[in-house]
Design a protein around this motif. Structure first.
Motif, mmCIF file in Angstrom:
data_model
loop_
_atom_site.group_PDB
_atom_site.id
_atom_site.type_symbol
_atom_site.label_atom_id
_atom_site.label_comp_id
_atom_site.label_asym_id
_atom_site.label_seq_id
_atom_site.Cartn_x
_atom_site.Cartn_y
_atom_site.Cartn_z
ATOM 1 N N ASN A 34 -1.333 -13.459 12.199
ATOM 2 C CA ASN A 34 -2.466 -13.097 11.338
ATOM 3 C C ASN A 34 -1.896 -12.132 10.305
ATOM 4 O OD1 ASN A 34 -3.618 -13.032 14.467
ATOM 5 N ND2 ASN A 34 -4.840 -14.283 13.065
ATOM 6 N N PRO A 35 -1.298 -12.688 9.239
ATOM 7 C CA PRO A 35 -0.504 -11.851 8.324
ATOM 8 C C PRO A 35 -1.347 -11.007 7.369
ATOM 9 C CG PRO A 35 -0.577 -14.092 7.523
ATOM 10 C CD PRO A 35 -1.314 -14.099 8.842
ATOM 11 N N ARG A 36 -0.759 -9.919 6.924
ATOM 12 C CA ARG A 36 -1.394 -9.042 5.947
ATOM 13 C C ARG A 36 -0.328 -8.431 5.048
ATOM 14 N NH1 ARG A 36 -5.187 -5.641 10.189
ATOM 15 N NH2 ARG A 36 -6.833 -7.205 10.476
ATOM 16 N N ILE A 37 -0.712 -8.183 3.811
ATOM 17 C CA ILE A 37 0.142 -7.390 2.917
ATOM 18 C C ILE A 37 -0.339 -5.953 3.066
ATOM 19 C CG2 ILE A 37 0.898 -6.991 0.553
ATOM 20 C CD1 ILE A 37 1.816 -9.662 1.767
ATOM 21 N N THR A 38 0.477 -5.134 3.717
ATOM 22 C CA THR A 38 0.052 -3.775 4.073
ATOM 23 C C THR A 38 0.781 -2.714 3.243
ATOM 24 O OG1 THR A 38 1.740 -3.569 5.808
ATOM 25 C CG2 THR A 38 -0.372 -4.533 6.434
ATOM 26 N N ILE A 39 0.121 -1.569 3.139
ATOM 27 C CA ILE A 39 0.748 -0.405 2.496
ATOM 28 C C ILE A 39 1.463 0.364 3.601
ATOM 29 C CG2 ILE A 39 0.363 1.689 1.134
ATOM 30 C CD1 ILE A 39 -2.244 0.427 0.160
ATOM 31 N N LYS A 45 -3.387 0.548 5.691
ATOM 32 C CA LYS A 45 -4.264 -0.164 4.762
ATOM 33 C C LYS A 45 -3.625 -1.488 4.351
ATOM 34 C CE LYS A 45 -6.169 4.131 2.821
ATOM 35 N NZ LYS A 45 -6.374 4.921 1.576
ATOM 36 N N PHE A 46 -4.468 -2.446 3.953
ATOM 37 C CA PHE A 46 -3.943 -3.748 3.551
ATOM 38 C C PHE A 46 -4.845 -4.378 2.498
ATOM 39 C CE2 PHE A 46 -6.742 -4.382 7.165
ATOM 40 C CZ PHE A 46 -7.528 -5.467 6.785
ATOM 41 N N PHE A 47 -4.327 -5.401 1.820
ATOM 42 C CA PHE A 47 -5.075 -6.127 0.794
ATOM 43 C C PHE A 47 -5.838 -7.277 1.445
ATOM 44 C CE2 PHE A 47 -1.690 -4.052 -1.532
ATOM 45 C CZ PHE A 47 -2.307 -3.645 -2.720
ATOM 46 N N THR A 48 -7.144 -7.278 1.289
ATOM 47 C CA THR A 48 -7.949 -8.344 1.880
ATOM 48 C C THR A 48 -7.831 -9.617 1.046
ATOM 49 O OG1 THR A 48 -9.910 -7.660 0.629
ATOM 50 C CG2 THR A 48 -9.615 -6.710 2.822
ATOM 51 N N GLY A 49 -7.802 -10.764 1.734
ATOM 52 C CA GLY A 49 -7.762 -12.065 1.058
ATOM 53 C C GLY A 49 -6.418 -12.446 0.489
ATOM 54 N N ASP A 54 3.707 1.135 -7.673
ATOM 55 C CA ASP A 54 3.651 2.499 -7.164
ATOM 56 C C ASP A 54 3.453 2.554 -5.651
ATOM 57 O OD1 ASP A 54 1.145 1.329 -7.642
ATOM 58 O OD2 ASP A 54 0.146 3.285 -7.537
ATOM 59 N N LEU A 55 3.276 1.376 -5.015
ATOM 60 C CA LEU A 55 3.042 1.327 -3.576
ATOM 61 C C LEU A 55 4.216 0.685 -2.840
ATOM 62 C CD1 LEU A 55 -0.677 0.059 -3.543
ATOM 63 C CD2 LEU A 55 0.125 2.424 -3.342
ATOM 64 N N GLU A 56 4.454 1.159 -1.625
ATOM 65 C CA GLU A 56 5.488 0.558 -0.785
ATOM 66 C C GLU A 56 4.801 -0.453 0.138
ATOM 67 O OE1 GLU A 56 9.204 1.783 2.187
ATOM 68 O OE2 GLU A 56 7.796 3.322 1.480
ATOM 69 N N LEU A 57 5.008 -1.740 -0.158
ATOM 70 C CA LEU A 57 4.303 -2.801 0.558
ATOM 71 C C LEU A 57 5.232 -3.548 1.498
ATOM 72 C CD1 LEU A 57 2.235 -4.313 -2.414
ATOM 73 C CD2 LEU A 57 1.598 -2.450 -0.858
ATOM 74 N N GLU A 58 4.644 -4.131 2.520
ATOM 75 C CA GLU A 58 5.396 -4.944 3.474
ATOM 76 C C GLU A 58 4.480 -6.001 4.080
ATOM 77 O OE1 GLU A 58 6.784 -2.420 6.565
ATOM 78 O OE2 GLU A 58 4.775 -1.807 7.211
ATOM 79 N N ILE A 59 5.091 -6.965 4.746
ATOM 80 C CA ILE A 59 4.318 -7.999 5.441
ATOM 81 C C ILE A 59 4.054 -7.522 6.859
ATOM 82 C CG2 ILE A 59 4.275 -10.387 6.267
ATOM 83 C CD1 ILE A 59 6.229 -11.066 3.995
ATOM 84 N N GLY A 60 2.795 -7.266 7.149
ATOM 85 C CA GLY A 60 2.417 -6.841 8.490
ATOM 86 C C GLY A 60 1.544 -7.892 9.137
ATOM 87 N N GLY A 61 0.670 -7.453 10.013
ATOM 88 C CA GLY A 61 -0.244 -8.395 10.652
ATOM 89 C C GLY A 61 -0.179 -8.345 12.164
ATOM 90 N N THR A 62 -0.951 -9.213 12.773
ATOM 91 C CA THR A 62 -1.061 -9.250 14.229
ATOM 92 C C THR A 62 -0.374 -10.484 14.786
ATOM 93 O OG1 THR A 62 -3.201 -8.123 14.075
ATOM 94 C CG2 THR A 62 -2.689 -9.233 16.156
#
Length: 263
Positions: free
Chosen positions: A156-161, A166-170, A237-245
């Protein structure tokens, strides 16, 4: 979509009839004129569907030919008439789905198995209704899952900060197993997985794992990496990564029975 000659004539006739109607109605109120034009157009749009609705004669010929191919592989003493609660709704459904090769094959296989004594404990009337709710994508996704008789890793992937929870929905599909079906997006496949779960054929188990190996390879697929790159470009300006469950999906016993009845 293939349109038969009769349907094509209908569309042409409707188009010819439309022009004089427009001129004849020029002096009438605008609302009435629009209604007249719209009525003609809808009828023309619906005309091709006539060619997709098979009558009983065409269904009978098709079923006889296709089922015979399958029954020829079954010993004569093992053959029987299908139960009406399976055969009747199945044949009715074929009148409007026979043009869909994927679903058509499932229906024919189910009918042939319903005529096989050895398949009595496999075939079930509810399978007709499940196929009726499916589209081609659902059938293909289920076939892909059913190739493996075991728990399968899914994310269940997410693009997280990073570090903020926190993460970007959709941004990503709800469910992603690292693959898609040709001609469809990963989001389409995710929605299909949810439908298959609603049909009762598969289990989507959120936050349940079958070992840790394999999830990193899903996270590193080009599809998810491209989404991450897109959001990194738009949010420098944000450090993003692929997160999720980390979760699992598998075809349950009902789904296995459905597979065996429709193949």
């Amino acid at each position: 979509m293939i349109i038969d000659p009769e349907s094509s004539k209908e569309i042409v006739n409707e188009a010819k009839a439309l022009a004089p109607e427009v001129y004849k109605d020029v002096a009438k109120p605008a609302l009435q004129e629009v209604g007249s034009v719209a009525g003609r157009t809808v009828k023309a749009f619906l005309a091709p569907l006539r060619g997709l609705l098979w009558g009983w004669e065409r269904i009978e010929d098709f079923v006889e030919t296709e089922v015979k191919k399958r029954l020829d592989k079954i010993p004569e003493e093992k053959r029987k008439s299908p139960e009406p609660e399976i055969a009747v709704p199945l044949l009715q459904a074929l009148t409007y789905t026979a043009q869909n090769e994927t679903l058509r094959e499932m229906y024919v296989n189910l009918l042939a198995n319903a005529m096989n004594v050895d398949k009595n404990n496999v075939v079930h009337p509810s399978f007709v209704e499940i196929i009726k709710q499916m589209n081609s994508l659902d059938a293909k996704v289920f076939d892909e899952l059913a190739k493996i008789n075991a728990y399968q890793k899914i994310l269940n992937p997410r693009i997280t900060i990073k570090g903020q929870g926190k993460f970007f929905t959709g941004a990503t599909p709800e469910w992603y197993a690292g693959w898609t079906i040709e001609g469809y997006s990963e989001f389409d496949v995710s929605a299909s997985l949810v439908r298959l779960s609603k049909f009762g054929l598969i289990e989507l188990m959120f936050d349940r794992t079958a070992g840790k190996d394999g999830y990193d390879s899903i996270r590193s697929t080009p599809f998810l990496r491209s989404i991450l790159n897109k959001y990194q470009t738009g949010n420098a300006d944000l450090e993003l990564e692929i997160g999720g469950t980390e979760s699992i999906v598998y075809v349950n016993e009902y789904g296995i029975q459905f597979k065996n009845a429709c193949k």
